[in-house]
Motif scaffolding. Sequence first.
Motif, PDB file in Angstrom:
ATOM      1  N   GLU A   1       0.834  -1.211   0.000  1.00  0.00           N
ATOM      2  CA  GLU A   1       0.000   0.000   0.000  1.00  0.00           C
ATOM      3  C   GLU A   1       0.872   1.266   0.000  1.00  0.00           C
ATOM      4  OE1 GLU A   1      -3.082  -0.104  -0.649  1.00  0.00           O
ATOM      5  OE2 GLU A   1      -3.928   1.820  -0.029  1.00  0.00           O
ATOM      6  N   MET A   2       2.033   1.198   0.629  1.00  0.00           N
ATOM      7  CA  MET A   2       2.943   2.356   0.607  1.00  0.00           C
ATOM      8  C   MET A   2       3.433   2.621  -0.824  1.00  0.00           C
ATOM      9  SD  MET A   2       4.990   1.584   4.121  1.00  0.00           S
ATOM     10  CE  MET A   2       5.948   3.089   4.355  1.00  0.00           C
ATOM     11  N   ILE A   3       3.753   1.544  -1.526  1.00  0.00           N
ATOM     12  CA  ILE A   3       4.203   1.694  -2.920  1.00  0.00           C
ATOM     13  C   ILE A   3       3.050   2.238  -3.771  1.00  0.00           C
ATOM     14  CG2 ILE A   3       5.038   0.464  -4.975  1.00  0.00           C
ATOM     15  CD1 ILE A   3       7.210   0.021  -3.124  1.00  0.00           C
ATOM     16  N   HIS A   4       1.859   1.698  -3.554  1.00  0.00           N
ATOM     17  CA  HIS A   4       0.685   2.182  -4.306  1.00  0.00           C
ATOM     18  C   HIS A   4       0.495   3.691  -4.065  1.00  0.00           C
ATOM     19  CE1 HIS A   4      -3.417   2.625  -5.702  1.00  0.00           C
ATOM     20  NE2 HIS A   4      -3.871   2.844  -4.481  1.00  0.00           N
ATOM     21  N   THR A   5       0.611   4.107  -2.813  1.00  0.00           N
ATOM     22  CA  THR A   5       0.397   5.533  -2.480  1.00  0.00           C
ATOM     23  C   THR A   5       1.447   6.408  -3.161  1.00  0.00           C
ATOM     24  OG1 THR A   5      -0.465   4.819  -0.344  1.00  0.00           O
ATOM     25  CG2 THR A   5       0.093   7.146  -0.560  1.00  0.00           C
ATOM     26  N   TYR A   6       2.687   5.942  -3.110  1.00  0.00           N
ATOM     27  CA  TYR A   6       3.751   6.716  -3.797  1.00  0.00           C
ATOM     28  C   TYR A   6       3.436   6.869  -5.285  1.00  0.00           C
ATOM     29  CZ  TYR A   6       7.300   4.892  -7.074  1.00  0.00           C
ATOM     30  OH  TYR A   6       7.976   4.513  -8.200  1.00  0.00           O
ATOM     31  N   SER A   7       2.940   5.784  -5.894  1.00  0.00           N
ATOM     32  CA  SER A   7       2.690   5.849  -7.342  1.00  0.00           C
ATOM     33  C   SER A   7       1.585   6.865  -7.650  1.00  0.00           C
ATOM     34  CB  SER A   7       2.341   4.462  -7.906  1.00  0.00           C
ATOM     35  OG  SER A   7       0.987   4.127  -7.680  1.00  0.00           O
ATOM     36  N   LEU A   8       0.603   6.953  -6.764  1.00  0.00           N
ATOM     37  CA  LEU A   8      -0.482   7.923  -6.996  1.00  0.00           C
ATOM     38  C   LEU A   8       0.039   9.352  -6.852  1.00  0.00           C
ATOM     39  CD1 LEU A   8      -3.489   6.251  -5.083  1.00  0.00           C
ATOM     40  CD2 LEU A   8      -2.901   6.065  -7.499  1.00  0.00           C
ATOM     41  N   ILE A   9       0.856   9.590  -5.824  1.00  0.00           N
ATOM     42  CA  ILE A   9       1.403  10.949  -5.623  1.00  0.00           C
ATOM     43  C   ILE A   9       2.193  11.367  -6.872  1.00  0.00           C
ATOM     44  CG2 ILE A   9       2.951  12.420  -4.263  1.00  0.00           C
ATOM     45  CD1 ILE A   9       2.423  10.595  -1.841  1.00  0.00           C
ATOM     46  N   HIS A  10       3.072  10.481  -7.321  1.00  0.00           N
ATOM     47  CA  HIS A  10       3.900  10.819  -8.488  1.00  0.00           C
ATOM     48  C   HIS A  10       3.057  10.934  -9.758  1.00  0.00           C
ATOM     49  CE1 HIS A  10       8.229   9.772  -6.970  1.00  0.00           C
ATOM     50  NE2 HIS A  10       7.574  10.566  -6.153  1.00  0.00           N
TER      51      HIS A  10
ATOM     52  N   LEU B   1       7.079  15.070  -4.486  1.00  0.00           N
ATOM     53  CA  LEU B   1       8.034  14.145  -5.113  1.00  0.00           C
ATOM     54  C   LEU B   1       8.798  13.362  -4.043  1.00  0.00           C
ATOM     55  CD1 LEU B   1       9.440  13.568  -8.007  1.00  0.00           C
ATOM     56  CD2 LEU B   1      11.247  15.017  -7.090  1.00  0.00           C
ATOM     57  N   LEU B   2       9.255  14.100  -3.024  1.00  0.00           N
ATOM     58  CA  LEU B   2      10.062  13.461  -1.983  1.00  0.00           C
ATOM     59  C   LEU B   2       9.217  12.566  -1.071  1.00  0.00           C
ATOM     60  CD1 LEU B   2      12.320  16.545  -1.268  1.00  0.00           C
ATOM     61  CD2 LEU B   2      13.049  14.381  -2.297  1.00  0.00           C
ATOM     62  N   ALA B   3       7.957  12.942  -0.865  1.00  0.00           N
ATOM     63  CA  ALA B   3       7.061  12.088  -0.065  1.00  0.00           C
ATOM     64  C   ALA B   3       6.895  10.738  -0.773  1.00  0.00           C
ATOM     65  CB  ALA B   3       5.706  12.759   0.131  1.00  0.00           C
ATOM     66  N   GLY B   4       6.734  10.787  -2.092  1.00  0.00           N
ATOM     67  CA  GLY B   4       6.634   9.547  -2.872  1.00  0.00           C
ATOM     68  C   GLY B   4       7.918   8.732  -2.742  1.00  0.00           C
ATOM     69  N   ASP B   5       9.047   9.403  -2.889  1.00  0.00           N
ATOM     70  CA  ASP B   5      10.347   8.705  -2.775  1.00  0.00           C
ATOM     71  C   ASP B   5      10.491   8.049  -1.404  1.00  0.00           C
ATOM     72  OD1 ASP B   5      11.035   9.585  -5.281  1.00  0.00           O
ATOM     73  OD2 ASP B   5      12.250  11.273  -4.585  1.00  0.00           O
ATOM     74  N   ALA B   6      10.105   8.800  -0.371  1.00  0.00           N
ATOM     75  CA  ALA B   6      10.258   8.278   1.001  1.00  0.00           C
ATOM     76  C   ALA B   6       9.337   7.073   1.223  1.00  0.00           C
ATOM     77  CB  ALA B   6       9.970   9.376   2.017  1.00  0.00           C
ATOM     78  N   LEU B   7       8.120   7.145   0.689  1.00  0.00           N
ATOM     79  CA  LEU B   7       7.197   6.005   0.854  1.00  0.00           C
ATOM     80  C   LEU B   7       7.745   4.765   0.157  1.00  0.00           C
ATOM     81  CD1 LEU B   7       3.775   7.850   0.396  1.00  0.00           C
ATOM     82  CD2 LEU B   7       4.446   6.514   2.409  1.00  0.00           C
ATOM     83  N   LEU B   8       8.296   4.958  -1.023  1.00  0.00           N
ATOM     84  CA  LEU B   8       8.888   3.843  -1.778  1.00  0.00           C
ATOM     85  C   LEU B   8      10.009   3.197  -0.965  1.00  0.00           C
ATOM     86  CD1 LEU B   8       9.648   2.163  -4.331  1.00  0.00           C
ATOM     87  CD2 LEU B   8      10.831   4.180  -5.186  1.00  0.00           C
TER      88      LEU B   8
END
Length: 292
Positions: free
Chosen positions: A83-92, A120-127
């Motif tokens: 779910e963290m990866i999914h969330t990052y993908s949506l942000i980006h 951008l960085l929130a997505g990176d951090a979640l990934l």
Amino acid sequence: MSEQSLESIFADYQPFLEKIETQLKNCVSNWTPQVSAVQGLVESMAYSLLSGGKRFRPLLSLLTVDALEGDIENVIPWAVAVEMIHTYSLIHDDLPCMDDDDVRRGRPTNHKVYGEALALLAGDALLTEAFAVLAESYRQQPGIALELVSLLSHAAGLRGMIGGQVMDINEAFLQDIHPEQITNIHELKTGALIKVAIEGAAVVCGTPTPVRAQLAEYGRLLGLAFQVADDILDYDPEHPELCSLTASMGMEKTKAYLDKLSQQAVDCLASLPRDRGKALLKMVDFNKGRKV
Ligand code: GRG
């Protein structure tokens, strides 16, 4: 059934979904940064992570473990990481350099609230943190940890979601894009993460190869069907999206294709012991008629 929410269809799984919710919260609240500027990053991560997603992928991991009569508690960190990866993908995906969207889940997109750099960085951090969750949570089961890291990095990376996104960007402008090319993009961009939510759950249960392969195939078909349903949901005759099946082969054929994929996914469940595939079957039905 299609009008019902996932929550009501799968009410029995609510206690486990709540645990997933708690772990997702902990990922962004168990840590107080020394530098106040970093607090903004954590808020930006929490804004998207805790903003009312359906939790479709985590639920699939839970249903898979239940189908295999495994230990549901042990799959929770896996579901959290996916779910963290999914969330990052949506942000980006919402960023101006991608889809440039202003609204997601009925709220301003992450970059509209926190700015492009922080989004951008929130997505990176979640990934990145997703892999930390796996490494820390499965420390006592190193074989499983390694297999999960390998599966998730493949599904989210070059050979999965990112590869699909790049193909989407390149081919979305083609007027004569073939349905098979669109299907290929859908499988990678959207399907890979859905498939891996299921396959990873089978790995957590130590599932023998033939059953794991059947479940992975179910996941592949459901993942593709999820994006086909999305094409149907998003259909706008005024502004047809070129890289969608509805634009490429029309609504009738797209609906027939969704029916076919759904049936094929259901057929994959036949080899599961006794009646254990029932909940996974319900998920196929939910997707077929979903409104969100
Ligand atoms: C830009 C890193 C990057 C990746 C882009 C998967 C993807 C690739 C982008 C996500 C954008 C998108 C809308 C993809 C289609 C898949 C899809 C329908 C996602 C929405 O999933 P839901 O419906 O969302 O599960 P919720 O809001 O319920 O979590």
